[in-house]
Each structure stands twice: as structure tokens, then as C-alpha cells.
Design an enzyme around this catalytic site. Sequence first.
Site, short mmCIF file in Angstrom:
data_model
loop_
_atom_site.label_atom_id
_atom_site.label_comp_id
_atom_site.label_asym_id
_atom_site.label_seq_id
_atom_site.Cartn_x
_atom_site.Cartn_y
_atom_site.Cartn_z
CE1 TYR A 1 26.49 -16.92 0.03
CE2 TYR A 1 28.57 -16.13 0.40
CZ TYR A 1 27.70 -15.82 0.57
OH TYR A 1 27.15 -15.02 1.57
CG ASP B 1 -1.50 -23.94 5.86
OD1 ASP B 1 -1.38 -23.78 7.25
OD2 ASP B 1 -2.54 -24.16 5.34
N GLY C 1 17.43 -14.35 -1.58
CA GLY C 1 17.48 -15.70 -1.59
C GLY C 1 16.56 -16.34 -2.76
CG ASN D 1 20.59 -14.93 9.60
OD1 ASN D 1 20.64 -15.23 8.51
ND2 ASN D 1 20.82 -16.15 10.37
CG ASN E 1 9.03 -19.53 9.43
OD1 ASN E 1 8.68 -18.93 8.04
ND2 ASN E 1 8.89 -20.71 9.53
#
Length: 275
Positions: free
Chosen positions: A68, A191, A260, A141, A167
Site C-alpha cells: 500500500y 456473470d 483498483g 468506500n 456490485n
Amino acid sequence: MWPLMRLIRRPLSTAAPRGLVYEKHGEPTQVLRLKNIEVPSPTNYEVKVKMLAAPINPSDINMIQGTYAMLPPLPAVGGNEGVGVVIEVGNHASSVRPGDWVIPVNAGLGTWCTEGLYSEEALVRIPSDISIVGAATISVNPCTAYRLLSDYETLRPGDSVIQNAGNSSVGQAVIQIAASLGITTINVVRDRPDLPGLVERLRDLGADHVITEEQLRKPEMKDLFKNCPRPRLALNCVGGKSTTEMLRHLDHGGTMVTYGGMAKQPVTIPVVSII
């Protein structure tokens, strides 16, 4: 930031404070140890906090791995986010008092513990009438989603945004914030057997379009833009082919923001997008 997020929750107790500590960087399963930690009484501007809940985000894992951008000095307690209740304050602390709920101001505070001692300026007080899960996950987030929507393009009602990992935790926050602003979202997901249920859940949050990675690559995508403007902003947290395909649908002069790389594959840009 992401679809897989667990929550560490422990009941209040009088047991010795414990924390998930790492003394060197590496894979969390190999370097993390549950240890008793020393949490003295606060002095001056210090605050003692009993943690109520703390999530596990990919950035937490990356910090332990040492990859990080910001790394705390070792040894360190894991965790960048969470909510706790103040149980004791130093004699000069004035912004919080016992009983207040607090969250970290910045990353690297070390929230994977039952108790912690922090400086007053490292914490911010929040209302205690919201859910513990919501409080524990409010500082990473949702803030990321807001910055993604506001920092790179000036979006107005009627504009559209396309994002992969729709999602994920950030993706769901993007959907809700964009819906409140009148911005159309095109959300790309992988999917899966329960796809109809996922589509319904995202639509309930305010998603306008939910498509799979396979649908993103099909010529029929052009039909979507008969009633929806091409996106001025693309949000990428996957990389690889997903990024390439999103760029093909980005409006002329639009912006793609990469925050990301879940696919662990490089971002490949079509030549036509940069000519």
C-alpha cells in the site's frame, strides 16, 4: 472498497485488550497474530476507545502485505476503518467525551483491536443513532465514491457514468450517490448463477443499467446509447479486458479513473481512445 468485506465485531467485555498485530509485512494469514496489547489510561489529548466493529477491506490486506502507498511503522495493528465508543479521555481532550461514537480520520490507525489509545485529532465524533455496520464502513468506500464522481469530471443531471465492479462497496455507493444527483449509471458485473437477484438488488439501490462483462463486449451495446448518453466518466477498479471494453464506450474527451486492479492485469488502452 470492494465486494468481499467482512466485519469484526466483539461484545464489550472486561478482558485484556487484544489486537491483530503484524511485526513484518507478508500474507495476513502468515504474519497476523492475535495478541494482548497494552492500552494505558489516556493523558493530555489522548482518547481510549473500545472498538465496536471494524471491516476488512482490500486496502487493509495491501497494507499488511506492504504494497500500500502508506504504511504504518512496525509492529502495527491491522485495520484502517471502524467505529468505537469512547471510554476514557485525557485531561486536555475536549472534542469527545465518554459514550461518544468515533471513527478514524485517516488510514493506518489500527482498528482491528478490542481497545485502542489514539490522539484526539485522529478521531471524529459521529451520531450513535445509526447502525454499527453503517458507522464502521462510512469513512472509506462512500468517501471514495463521492470523490470519484466529483473530482475528475463536472457531471450534471442527465450525464452518465460507467463502472466495472458495480456490485462492490464503492460501486454500490456510486450508484446511490449518482442516483441522488440525477446521473445515469451503467454498471458492469461478472456473470454468476444468481445474476437476476444481483441485478434486482442494484436496481433497488438506483442503478439504471446493469450488464455483464460479456454483454459489455457485444455489438448490441450500441443500442443502449440510443436512449442514454455515452458516459463522460469511467470508473475502473478491475483492469484487463474490462477496462479496454469500457474505454470503447467512453464519450469523446471523457475521463477514465483507475482506483483498483482486482483482475491483477494491466490497463490496456485502445489506440483509438488516445488518438
